[in-house]
Scaffold this active site. Sequence first.
Site, mmCIF file in Angstrom:
data_model
loop_
_atom_site.group_PDB
_atom_site.id
_atom_site.type_symbol
_atom_site.label_atom_id
_atom_site.label_comp_id
_atom_site.label_asym_id
_atom_site.label_seq_id
_atom_site.Cartn_x
_atom_site.Cartn_y
_atom_site.Cartn_z
ATOM 1 N N LYS A 111 0.861 -1.198 0.000
ATOM 2 C CA LYS A 111 0.000 0.000 0.000
ATOM 3 C C LYS A 111 0.882 1.228 0.000
ATOM 4 O O LYS A 111 1.949 1.243 0.618
ATOM 5 C CB LYS A 111 -0.891 0.010 1.246
ATOM 6 N N GLY A 232 -22.883 4.647 -5.169
ATOM 7 C CA GLY A 232 -21.805 5.101 -6.059
ATOM 8 C C GLY A 232 -21.412 3.938 -6.934
ATOM 9 O O GLY A 232 -22.249 3.112 -7.306
HETATM 10 P P1 NAD Z 1 -18.068 6.141 -4.657
HETATM 11 O O1 NAD Z 1 -17.447 7.427 -4.283
HETATM 12 O O2 NAD Z 1 -18.292 5.830 -6.091
HETATM 13 O O3 NAD Z 1 -19.496 5.981 -3.947
HETATM 14 C C1 NAD Z 1 -19.703 6.223 -2.586
HETATM 15 C C2 NAD Z 1 -21.201 6.397 -2.370
HETATM 16 O O4 NAD Z 1 -21.427 6.584 -0.977
HETATM 17 C C3 NAD Z 1 -21.795 7.603 -3.065
HETATM 18 O O5 NAD Z 1 -23.063 7.258 -3.588
HETATM 19 C C4 NAD Z 1 -21.981 8.624 -1.945
HETATM 20 O O6 NAD Z 1 -23.047 9.517 -2.179
HETATM 21 C C5 NAD Z 1 -22.309 7.693 -0.815
HETATM 22 N N1 NAD Z 1 -22.146 8.291 0.500
HETATM 23 C C6 NAD Z 1 -21.259 9.225 0.918
HETATM 24 N N2 NAD Z 1 -21.490 9.561 2.202
HETATM 25 C C7 NAD Z 1 -22.528 8.785 2.592
HETATM 26 C C8 NAD Z 1 -23.238 8.654 3.794
HETATM 27 N N3 NAD Z 1 -22.949 9.398 4.870
HETATM 28 N N4 NAD Z 1 -24.234 7.740 3.848
HETATM 29 C C9 NAD Z 1 -24.574 6.995 2.764
HETATM 30 N N5 NAD Z 1 -23.945 7.098 1.606
HETATM 31 C C10 NAD Z 1 -22.952 7.978 1.510
HETATM 32 O O7 NAD Z 1 -17.152 5.029 -3.959
HETATM 33 P P2 NAD Z 1 -17.073 3.477 -4.312
HETATM 34 O O8 NAD Z 1 -15.948 3.254 -5.254
HETATM 35 O O9 NAD Z 1 -18.419 2.982 -4.636
HETATM 36 O O10 NAD Z 1 -16.585 2.890 -2.907
HETATM 37 C C11 NAD Z 1 -17.500 2.640 -1.858
HETATM 38 C C12 NAD Z 1 -16.809 1.811 -0.786
HETATM 39 O O11 NAD Z 1 -16.353 0.578 -1.371
HETATM 40 C C13 NAD Z 1 -15.576 2.431 -0.152
HETATM 41 O O12 NAD Z 1 -15.509 1.997 1.185
HETATM 42 C C14 NAD Z 1 -14.428 1.812 -0.930
HETATM 43 O O13 NAD Z 1 -13.221 1.803 -0.182
HETATM 44 C C15 NAD Z 1 -14.963 0.418 -1.119
HETATM 45 N N6 NAD Z 1 -14.338 -0.312 -2.231
HETATM 46 C C16 NAD Z 1 -14.433 0.141 -3.495
HETATM 47 C C17 NAD Z 1 -13.850 -0.593 -4.529
HETATM 48 C C18 NAD Z 1 -13.994 -0.162 -5.964
HETATM 49 O O14 NAD Z 1 -13.619 -0.938 -6.841
HETATM 50 N N7 NAD Z 1 -14.558 1.002 -6.245
HETATM 51 C C19 NAD Z 1 -13.142 -1.770 -4.251
HETATM 52 C C20 NAD Z 1 -13.060 -2.207 -2.929
HETATM 53 C C21 NAD Z 1 -13.672 -1.461 -1.918
#
Ligand code: NAD
Length: 436
Positions: A111, A232
Amino acid sequence: MSNPHKNSVAQLEQVAQLLKSDYSDKELLFDKAIEKLKTPDVVYETELEVTMDDGSSKKFKAFRSQHNNARGPYKGGIRYHQDVSKEEVKALSTWMTWKCAVTGIPYGGGKGGIIVDPKKLSEKELENLSRSYADFLSDKIGPWVDVPAPDVNTTGQIMAWMVDQYQKNLSKKGLIQENPLGTFTGKPLALGGSEGREEATGLGGVMVLERLIEKMGFDYKKNVSIAIQGFGNVGYWFAKHAAERGYNVVAVSDSKGGVYVPEGLNPDKTMECKRANGSVVKCLCNEKLCDMKNGKVITNEEVLELDVDILVPAALENVIHKDNASKVKAKAIIEMANGPITPEADKILSKNNIILVPDVLANAGGVTVSYFEWAQNLQGYYWTRQDVVEKLLPLMENAFSDMWEMKEDHKVDGRMATYMTAVKKVVDTMILRGSI
Ligand code: NAD
């Protein structure tokens, strides 16, 4: 404030206690492997000097932690955030070792991070910072050494700048035969990225959902109700793939709140409406677009407390904590976000017999398709989306089966079972190599 690396060590010690009896004939080797896994192999740190738009230069503290490479090259993202710290990067690299072992992809854990608020930089300053970080990393990474990727606040564009800078550094050293594309994943499609990466995390979660539902004894998918916090990338793709398979997605939410539609919502129409109106909470008034006849607006807290079969936190860390865990009514939780449940809440959920599929397994579809990207870059042969989906399925299914077997054999919860399978794979490889 708690130290994330100390937390990861405490977690490893707990796992080791439970695994110990499996190694009664190799006790000393087991203890040595666990001791080694408590500390990353190496942690690099530096101060990057970056030219700002006004001609001045500014320093940014940067890290790269390489935790363990027994199973393959170090693998893990690069985070740009003001709260990045050495201890956090060490912990995250440790968790990457477990995450890669969970689906069995041939990587160890790494990381990186830079202490910076990227929103305060111009595009050019962001590029300068990223190129400077790639200079720092150039002699520490490579397709068979350490393969970075995007993480919080880093994007495909940032990976593209890093590939370019890394390649320039290789050329300077006359190393033109090296493979710059295979050194970074999460790249844009035009620069060696993989088909299917965008949807991979959500899709992988639904592959896990399908096996979980079998174990829980549901025989008709339409009866299975799902609430998703976060709409998201991950939440949307989870909702879309679940709905397409016949599950009843009854609630989704974003930072402004959520919508609850007992008879089920259409994720594509909801996303279209969210894009047009800024939030899912503005979609109920727009029946033509979303068709949520009997829906109502609810808060993000209420999403977590709905009486559904499956709850999917897919937004932020620590949203289920000691004060709301006992209000969770779902039968199972699939953790798509990283770290949405605090350790205190874990205990409450476990006591209430709520089944848990932890983040390192549930959201491993993302890193698994990053592995596919690397494999394609090394071959110079690119797969279709269908190839990616077909190859992802057995890895997610096997990871789930391994977890379930461990859970049943050792009578532990889903999180502990997943960590036990992962740590066991890493320890077995270390013993096999005779490196300890
Ligand atoms: P993103 O930014 O695309 O989406 C996040 C979503 O959460 C958005 O819809 C936002 O409006 C919402 N949000 C923000 N604050 C909030 C709240 N207080 N209550 C409810 N919803 C809220 O991010 P993402 O890529 O979808 O990632 C989401 C999670 O998944 C994160 O924890 C990330 O670390 C994890 N993750 C993502 C991936 C990936 O491939 N994108 C892989 C592994 C883990």
